[in-house]
Design an enzyme around this catalytic site. Structure first.
Site, PDB file in Angstrom:
ATOM      1  N   LYS A  13       0.828  -1.224   0.000  1.00 56.20           N
ATOM      2  CA  LYS A  13       0.000   0.000   0.000  1.00 56.20           C
ATOM      3  C   LYS A  13       0.857   1.268   0.000  1.00 56.20           C
ATOM      4  O   LYS A  13       0.652   2.149  -0.823  1.00 56.20           O
ATOM      5  CB  LYS A  13      -0.904   0.046   1.249  1.00 56.20           C
ATOM      6  CG  LYS A  13      -1.912  -1.065   1.344  1.00 56.20           C
ATOM      7  CD  LYS A  13      -2.878  -0.830   2.491  1.00 56.20           C
ATOM      8  CE  LYS A  13      -2.263  -0.886   3.872  1.00 56.20           C
ATOM      9  NZ  LYS A  13      -1.855  -2.200   4.324  1.00 56.20           N
ATOM     10  N   ARG A  88     -10.026   1.450   8.709  1.00 54.38           N
ATOM     11  CA  ARG A  88      -9.783   0.051   9.053  1.00 54.38           C
ATOM     12  C   ARG A  88     -10.960  -0.545   9.794  1.00 54.38           C
ATOM     13  O   ARG A  88     -10.941  -1.733  10.111  1.00 54.38           O
ATOM     14  CB  ARG A  88      -8.528  -0.065   9.903  1.00 54.38           C
ATOM     15  CG  ARG A  88      -7.256  -0.339   9.065  1.00 54.38           C
ATOM     16  CD  ARG A  88      -6.054   0.030   9.888  1.00 54.38           C
ATOM     17  NE  ARG A  88      -4.947  -0.868   9.746  1.00 54.38           N
ATOM     18  CZ  ARG A  88      -3.734  -0.481   9.329  1.00 54.38           C
ATOM     19  NH1 ARG A  88      -3.528   0.746   8.923  1.00 54.38           N
ATOM     20  NH2 ARG A  88      -2.743  -1.340   9.302  1.00 54.38           N
ATOM     21  N   ARG A 122      11.759  -7.082   5.748  1.00 53.33           N
ATOM     22  CA  ARG A 122      11.762  -5.641   5.456  1.00 53.33           C
ATOM     23  C   ARG A 122      12.671  -4.905   6.446  1.00 53.33           C
ATOM     24  O   ARG A 122      12.692  -5.215   7.628  1.00 53.33           O
ATOM     25  CB  ARG A 122      10.329  -5.110   5.571  1.00 53.33           C
ATOM     26  CG  ARG A 122      10.202  -3.625   5.400  1.00 53.33           C
ATOM     27  CD  ARG A 122       8.798  -3.208   5.085  1.00 53.33           C
ATOM     28  NE  ARG A 122       7.905  -3.220   6.243  1.00 53.33           N
ATOM     29  CZ  ARG A 122       6.653  -2.769   6.205  1.00 53.33           C
ATOM     30  NH1 ARG A 122       6.143  -2.317   5.074  1.00 53.33           N
ATOM     31  NH2 ARG A 122       5.896  -2.811   7.278  1.00 53.33           N
ATOM     32  N   ARG A 155      11.036  -2.867  11.967  1.00 53.75           N
ATOM     33  CA  ARG A 155       9.914  -2.378  12.778  1.00 53.75           C
ATOM     34  C   ARG A 155       9.547  -3.430  13.826  1.00 53.75           C
ATOM     35  O   ARG A 155       9.570  -4.621  13.532  1.00 53.75           O
ATOM     36  CB  ARG A 155       8.693  -2.152  11.873  1.00 53.75           C
ATOM     37  CG  ARG A 155       8.597  -0.749  11.339  1.00 53.75           C
ATOM     38  CD  ARG A 155       7.527  -0.609  10.287  1.00 53.75           C
ATOM     39  NE  ARG A 155       6.186  -1.044  10.688  1.00 53.75           N
ATOM     40  CZ  ARG A 155       5.100  -0.898   9.939  1.00 53.75           C
ATOM     41  NH1 ARG A 155       5.195  -0.324   8.766  1.00 53.75           N
ATOM     42  NH2 ARG A 155       3.934  -1.318  10.357  1.00 53.75           N
ATOM     43  N   ARG A 166      -1.329  -9.174  12.904  1.00 58.17           N
ATOM     44  CA  ARG A 166      -1.811  -8.055  12.081  1.00 58.17           C
ATOM     45  C   ARG A 166      -2.660  -8.569  10.914  1.00 58.17           C
ATOM     46  O   ARG A 166      -3.652  -7.950  10.536  1.00 58.17           O
ATOM     47  CB  ARG A 166      -0.625  -7.227  11.557  1.00 58.17           C
ATOM     48  CG  ARG A 166       0.026  -6.384  12.656  1.00 58.17           C
ATOM     49  CD  ARG A 166       1.412  -5.926  12.257  1.00 58.17           C
ATOM     50  NE  ARG A 166       1.427  -5.013  11.141  1.00 58.17           N
ATOM     51  CZ  ARG A 166       2.485  -4.837  10.341  1.00 58.17           C
ATOM     52  NH1 ARG A 166       3.595  -5.512  10.538  1.00 58.17           N
ATOM     53  NH2 ARG A 166       2.428  -3.980   9.348  1.00 58.17           N
TER      54      ARG A 166
END
Ligand code: AMP
Length: 218
Positions: A13, A88, A122, A155, A166
């Site tokens: 996104k 959301r 990531r 992160r 998540r």
């Protein structure tokens, strides 16, 4: 033009929204980035959001909606926006409906194995926010940003256990929103089936989809 990008965490996104900004002449608003900044700066919003984010849970609607209203009212967003990570929940969608008209939904569909592989590898630059991936988008020097020389970090919520939480939150709380919008707003669906799909190709497909519903012209 006002659009929303939907997709599970790690579906691209943020990457696509940033690339679509210039093409659509719209401002990308990334809720997760706004909260991460607030946490870093220790603001009141940051203090409210931090514990939820660490657990991979949603920040309460009242906090999120207030932040969104402020963002949309800023000058840059008035000519159009690309929402990434908002709404959301149905409550957030209802609040949004009162402040702006949405022209299209970009719906990213990505299988869970790709999400887990992508997010757990990531890495992000602490200084400039550039995003790398130690599987297929490696920095030239391990742990160091190519652009600014800053240190790369992972992160807290990109660890495998939190990633799975998540994804579950997305399926339970956010996916029902697709039904909410289906009868109200045109959809552009984009399916990703490759771990290392080049973002440029994805953006071309998304723009072509927007073109088909009359929202984009080369
Ligand atoms: P993201 O970068 O979009 O994955 O967002 C990171 C985290 O920020 C999420 O796991 C939530 O804790 C919080 N967050 C971002 N956007 C929202 C939202 N619209 N509603 C509630 N929490 C959010």
């Amino acid at each position: 033009m006002n659009v929303i990008i939907f997709g599970p965490p790690g579906s691209g996104k943020g990457t696509y929204a940033a690339r679509l900004e210039a093409k659509l002449k719209a401002n990308a608003i990334a809720m997760g980035d706004i909260f991460r900044d607030a946490v870093k700066q220790g603001t009141a919003v940051g203090r409210k959001a931090e514990s939820y984010m660490k657990r991979g849970e949603l920040v309460p609607d009242t906090v999120v909606i207030e932040v969104l209203e402020q963002k949309i009212n800023q000058k840059e967003a008035r000519s159009g926006f690309i929402l990434d990570g908002f709404p959301r929940t149905i409550q957030q969608a209802e609040a949004l409906e009162k402040i702006a008209k949405i022209d299209a939904i970009i719906n990213l569909q990505v299988p869970e194995w790709i999400i887990v592989a992508r997010l757990s590898s990531r890495r992000i630059c602490k200084n400039c926010g550039a995003v790398y991936n130690i599987l297929y988008l490696k920095p030239k020097k391990d742990g160091i940003c190519d652009m600014c020389g800053g240190p790369l970090y992972q992160r807290d919520d990109d660890k495998e256990k939190v990633i799975r939480d998540r994804i579950e939150v997305y399926e339970k709380q956010t996916q029902p929103l697709l039904e909410y919008y289906r009868s109200k707003v045109p959809f552009v669906n984009f399916k990703c089936e490759k771990l290392d799909m080049p973002p440029e190709n994805a953006v071309i497909e998304i723009l072509s989809g927007l073109g088909k519903i009359g929202l984009y012209k080369e």
